[in-house]
Design an enzyme around this catalytic site. Sequence first.
Site, PDB file in Angstrom:
ATOM      1  N   THR A  45       0.829  21.382  41.265  1.00  0.00           N
ATOM      2  CA  THR A  45       1.110  21.129  39.796  1.00  0.00           C
ATOM      3  C   THR A  45       2.145  22.218  39.401  1.00  0.00           C
ATOM      4  O   THR A  45       3.169  22.240  38.597  1.00  0.00           O
ATOM      5  CB  THR A  45      -0.211  21.391  39.239  1.00  0.00           C
ATOM      6  OG1 THR A  45      -1.023  20.221  39.553  1.00  0.00           O
ATOM      7  CG2 THR A  45       0.046  21.342  37.411  1.00  0.00           C
TER       8      THR A  45
ATOM      9  N   CYS B 251      -6.832  12.999  38.942  1.00  0.00           N
ATOM     10  CA  CYS B 251      -6.816  13.489  37.774  1.00  0.00           C
ATOM     11  C   CYS B 251      -7.065  12.562  36.671  1.00  0.00           C
ATOM     12  O   CYS B 251      -7.555  13.001  35.574  1.00  0.00           O
ATOM     13  CB  CYS B 251      -5.507  14.388  37.409  1.00  0.00           C
ATOM     14  SG  CYS B 251      -5.066  15.512  38.675  1.00  0.00           S
TER      15      CYS B 251
END
Length: 390
Positions: A75, A333
């Site tokens: 990320t 996610c």
Amino acid sequence: MVSKPLLYLDACAATPPDPQVLEQMQQQQNRFWGNPSSVHPAGIAAAELLERSRQRLLELLGWPQGQVVFTSGGTEADNLALLGVARSMEPARLLISPLEHPAVSAAAAQLQQEGWTLELLPLNERGQIDLDALEGLLEPPTQLVSIAWASSELGTLQPMDAIAARCAAAGIPLHSDAVQVIGQLPLAGLQPIGPDLISLSAHKFQGPRGIGALVMQRPLHLKPQLLGGGQESGLRSGTESPWLAAALVQALERREAQQPQLARRLRRQRDQLLEDLLKRGGIRLSGSSDLDQRLPHHISLLLSDSAGEPVSGRAIVRALAAHGVAISSGSACSSGRDRPSASLLATGVPSHEASSGIRISLGPWIEDNQLADLPDLLESQLRIPNAPAP
Ligand SMILES: Cc1ncc(COP(=O)(O)O)c(C=O)c1O
């Protein structure tokens, strides 16, 4: 009560750390705990391990002229790539694929707020970027392109060499989120042209959680996004963790040493399992049906009940978990939320079916015989009356 061992088929979400990597990491943590910025022996030893790890990663990737910025994971690497490149120039146009992980799409949305024009590239019928459309958009005002090498949800590989060749010819920097690719495919086959920047994350290839990297083929001008002591050549402030960096590299080395046999073995297991699954009612493949154009360890499916009605992927994930099988209903996610998958919608799956997807992703810890019962189990869950609708 003796519980059955978990059959772990969610490698795209996380992988069990390799015990040898953990052991080396523990030893190095005890030895190289110094701050790499310190100029005394403890610091110098830590800095040397960090720099050795950096060089070795470039060697493994075949990018000797490159630059590595160690980050906390995929990320952060994606954020640094998009925000770092874009914020070093005037707002212009950014192209991304519709199959990006939120680490890219949310950073792109942030850039939109800052005046950038964001364009989603169209896909062809195989779920790959339409190269003609890309070529047509590689002109002003486009200044940056970011295309995930493989979709975590659908497993579709993008024709990265063709994409990279077009971006290079237009002189436009190309970033690729390679988090699902690095460690799964032999590295030797990946580099011929390659993107200008890639993101990778150790926990996807049996390294530790909390370390990833943004790797540039050649140093590029980036605006740092974490400010402070100016570590990582000023691109990522914060005291570095040499043992985590070394563990990332060791995990990748160990994967690479098993290639190309590992990718072949996973592919064989994947193909057999898929063949068995597709013989059952209510189970269809999503994403590319050309299995060469998919990650070797990845199966994505659309599910329906005996009446042909879509079944909630999340409900099936929970049902299989109760039987000791770990899979996912999409990217990790978003699997906590029950909403239609943007990736499925982008590949033309109608909205009423776009919550009926599941993902099965294999790893080197799986033995052939462990997969034999899965098709029956999945089929039996689809036949349960009143299986929850998406
Ligand atoms: C394609 C892709 N990009 C980025 C990430 C985020 O990586 P990390 O979990 O290391 O932050 C993931 C994680 O699932 C991913 O699949």
